[in-house]
Enzyme design. Structure first.
Site, PDB file in Angstrom:
ATOM      1  N   HIS A   7      -1.629  14.396  -4.798  1.00 23.39           N
ATOM      2  CA  HIS A   7      -0.920  13.681  -3.732  1.00 23.39           C
ATOM      3  C   HIS A   7      -0.760  12.201  -4.080  1.00 23.39           C
ATOM      4  O   HIS A   7      -0.279  11.415  -3.271  1.00 23.39           O
ATOM      5  CB  HIS A   7      -1.703  13.854  -2.418  1.00 23.39           C
ATOM      6  CG  HIS A   7      -1.008  13.356  -1.200  1.00 23.39           C
ATOM      7  ND1 HIS A   7      -1.415  12.235  -0.509  1.00 23.39           N
ATOM      8  CD2 HIS A   7       0.096  13.817  -0.549  1.00 23.39           C
ATOM      9  CE1 HIS A   7      -0.622  12.036   0.522  1.00 23.39           C
ATOM     10  NE2 HIS A   7       0.307  12.973   0.520  1.00 23.39           N
TER      11      HIS A   7
ATOM     12  N   LYS B 137       0.446   8.606  -5.772  1.00 14.65           N
ATOM     13  CA  LYS B 137       1.721   7.964  -6.053  1.00 14.65           C
ATOM     14  C   LYS B 137       1.441   6.812  -7.027  1.00 14.65           C
ATOM     15  O   LYS B 137       1.209   5.674  -6.630  1.00 14.65           O
ATOM     16  CB  LYS B 137       2.374   7.423  -4.781  1.00 14.65           C
ATOM     17  CG  LYS B 137       2.679   8.507  -3.716  1.00 14.65           C
ATOM     18  CD  LYS B 137       1.575   8.616  -2.715  1.00 14.65           C
ATOM     19  CE  LYS B 137       1.929   9.494  -1.533  1.00 14.65           C
ATOM     20  NZ  LYS B 137       2.181  10.887  -1.801  1.00 14.65           N
TER      21      LYS B 137
ATOM     22  N   ASP C 181       3.936   0.369 -19.409  1.00 13.10           N
ATOM     23  CA  ASP C 181       3.417  -0.368 -20.571  1.00 13.10           C
ATOM     24  C   ASP C 181       1.931  -0.688 -20.453  1.00 13.10           C
ATOM     25  O   ASP C 181       1.427  -1.575 -21.159  1.00 13.10           O
ATOM     26  CB  ASP C 181       4.211  -1.662 -20.794  1.00 13.10           C
ATOM     27  CG  ASP C 181       5.634  -1.394 -21.277  1.00 13.10           C
ATOM     28  OD1 ASP C 181       5.868  -0.301 -21.824  1.00 13.10           O
ATOM     29  OD2 ASP C 181       6.505  -2.265 -21.086  1.00 13.10           O
TER      30      ASP C 181
ATOM     31  N   HIS D  58       4.774   6.622   7.388  1.00 16.37           N
ATOM     32  CA  HIS D  58       4.136   7.266   6.238  1.00 16.37           C
ATOM     33  C   HIS D  58       3.143   6.372   5.507  1.00 16.37           C
ATOM     34  O   HIS D  58       2.561   6.773   4.501  1.00 16.37           O
ATOM     35  CB  HIS D  58       5.219   7.733   5.258  1.00 16.37           C
ATOM     36  CG  HIS D  58       4.777   8.843   4.361  1.00 16.37           C
ATOM     37  ND1 HIS D  58       4.262   8.627   3.102  1.00 16.37           N
ATOM     38  CD2 HIS D  58       4.743  10.190   4.544  1.00 16.37           C
ATOM     39  CE1 HIS D  58       3.964   9.780   2.542  1.00 16.37           C
ATOM     40  NE2 HIS D  58       4.232  10.749   3.396  1.00 16.37           N
TER      41      HIS D  58
ATOM     42  N   LYS E  25      -0.270   4.301   4.429  1.00 14.32           N
ATOM     43  CA  LYS E  25      -1.709   4.588   4.448  1.00 14.32           C
ATOM     44  C   LYS E  25      -2.436   3.276   4.137  1.00 14.32           C
ATOM     45  O   LYS E  25      -2.615   2.899   2.979  1.00 14.32           O
ATOM     46  CB  LYS E  25      -2.088   5.642   3.400  1.00 14.32           C
ATOM     47  CG  LYS E  25      -1.325   6.983   3.529  1.00 14.32           C
ATOM     48  CD  LYS E  25      -0.210   7.061   2.564  1.00 14.32           C
ATOM     49  CE  LYS E  25       0.372   8.457   2.392  1.00 14.32           C
ATOM     50  NZ  LYS E  25       0.765   9.163   3.579  1.00 14.32           N
TER      51      LYS E  25
ATOM     52  N   ASP F  49     -12.543  -5.975   9.085  1.00 15.00           N
ATOM     53  CA  ASP F  49     -13.136  -7.305   9.297  1.00 15.00           C
ATOM     54  C   ASP F  49     -12.448  -8.408   8.501  1.00 15.00           C
ATOM     55  O   ASP F  49     -13.068  -9.442   8.206  1.00 15.00           O
ATOM     56  CB  ASP F  49     -14.634  -7.287   8.957  1.00 15.00           C
ATOM     57  CG  ASP F  49     -15.461  -6.597  10.033  1.00 15.00           C
ATOM     58  OD1 ASP F  49     -14.893  -6.238  11.082  1.00 15.00           O
ATOM     59  OD2 ASP F  49     -16.670  -6.415   9.819  1.00 15.00           O
TER      60      ASP F  49
END
Length: 429
Positions: free
Chosen positions: A171, A173, A178, A347, A349, A354
């Site tokens: 899952h 991404k 380089d 979408h 995340k 703090d």
């Protein structure tokens, strides 16, 4: 004689049953994640400003803390894709690309062309695409890359020796160019992230990273590529010497199925337990286990401001939302603030605690991310950046509606039923 034959038949049957039972146990153990994980409540007598917090995460997580990094925020699908495509166009030595979803006449076509063109000019290009996430992919895009010399692997493509682990998806991404530029965040590569006449596109955030941490992002890709292909990537084309590019102290965190400790879940619970002022979370899918919910409730009850932003009616997997909402009442009564984003599918995340520690990447707050998927997050130990991440979520709250106890109680019966059915069915995407 007949009795002996009968006993022999019974013995043979018993042996066959025993063998089938043992084989079934082996199969079941492969189909389900290992049960070992943090089950006891985490009690932390110090906050995130205490050196013990940073020192603990440095030792219990496998990748080291790395200083000298720079990070740039990219907002929205169009900008995210443009930044990645620019980096691909400028690549000279290597491109390593790992993503869950990859399809679409606009998004995937653009990436397929860019990756193919890079391979045609001599860049070593590898694309690790999840099989389930690419089931809608246009064959012409995959062929375009393969014919140009891109090494394409569809992760967990069905085969007899991998069927027991078919549910274990990647899952993540990740894009590393380089060995010097790394990208991570919430966005896959599909047309859903791009606006059209009917919709604004999924709401998401992504980040471009330079500095020594990119070596650890590359290592996370190399580990999975080795598992998928049997090939070890090494040398300067993949791990060049990286000079400091900024001041940020960062840490790459990767997780995988069956690792036992479920390290990202453990990390989040530890940070929540150490929180003293505020916890700010955004997640595309919010459906964690009860003990994780208890940790959020306990934080709110000790006076921590807990705010969670999730998708509203526009969520692409409605059964997850209904199952999740069924569990919200104790959190709402404890003072946890839950908001639902309205304009489009949300979408991103993100988590900030703090204003001292933030974590960004692919991990949702659900059991699929915690226990089943391969995920990748980047931790940033910096007050300004943690405050910035909190600000990103707060800006998105302007387009969200708070979910109250009253609203929970007034839910129509069919939504309650849908939630219970989803919970019984084990909805955990």
């Amino acid at each position: 004689m007949k009795r002996r034959t009968k006993l022999k038949w019974i013995g043979g049957t018993a042996l066959s049953v025993a063998i089938l039972f043992a084989a079934g146990n082996v199969l079941l153990s492969n189909l389900t994640p290992m049960p070992k994980r943090l089950v006891e409540p985490v009690v932390v007598e110090y906050g995130l400003d205490d050196p013990r917090f940073l020192r603990t995460l440095e030792h219990i997580l496998p990748h080291p803390l790395v200083g000298g990094n720079h990070i740039e925020h990219i907002e929205g699908g169009e900008a995210i894709y443009a930044a990645k495509l620019d980096a691909i166009a400028e690549a000279q030595d290597s491109i390593n690309f790992e993503v869950f979803e990859f399809f679409g006449d606009r998004a995937a076509a653009a990436f397929a062309d860019a990756l193919a063109e890079a391979a045609e000019r001599g860049v070593a290009v590898r694309a690790l695409l999840d099989y389930v996430g690419t089931m809608p992919a246009e064959e012409e895009h995959l062929e375009r890359m393969a014919e140009a010399g891109v090494e394409v692997i569809r992760w967990r493509e069905p085969s007899w020796y991998q069927l027991p682990r078919f549910n274990h998806r990647t899952h993540r991404k990740l894009l590393v160019v380089d060995g010097e530029i790394g990208f991570t965040g919430g966005a896959n590569v599909t047309d859903s992230w791009l606006p059209d006449d009917d919709a604004p596109g999924y709401r998401d955030h992504h980040f471009r990273i330079t500095g020594p941490l990119v070596g650890n992002m590359q290592a996370a890709f190399v580990e999975v590529w080795l598992e998928a292909s049997g090939e070890l990537l090494h040398g300067d084309d993949y791990f060049p010497e990286l000079e400091p590019r900024g001041e940020l102290l960062m840490q790459m965190v990767s997780s995988k199925p069956r690792e036992g400790m479920h390290r990202i879940r453990m990390m989040f619970k530890y940070a929540i337990a150490a929180a003293r002022e505020r916890i700010t979370i955004s997640s595309a899918y919010f459906y964690p286990d009860p003990s994780f919910l208890d940790a959020l409730i306990e934080a709110a009850e000790r006076g921590v401001e807990v705010r969670i932003l999730v998708p509203g009616d526009s969520i692409d997997y409605g059964f997850v939302r209904h199952a999740s909402v069924n569990r919200w009442r104790p959190m709402l009564e404890a003072g946890v603030e839950i908001y639902e984003y309205q304009p489009s599918m949300y979408h991103a995340k993100l988590i900030s605690v703090d204003d001292r520690w933030a974590s960004i990447g692919s991990t949702n707050i659900d059991n699929r991310s915690f226990r089943i998927n391969k995920e990748g997050n980047v931790n940033v130990y910096d007050e300004d950046f943690a405050r910035y991440v909190r600000g990103l979520v707060e800006d998105d709250l302007d387009d969200a509606i708070r979910y109250t106890v009253e609203r929970w109680e007034e839910r129509p019966w069919h939504k309650r039923l849908a939630g219970w059915v989803s919970m019984i069915a084990g909805a955990h995407y």
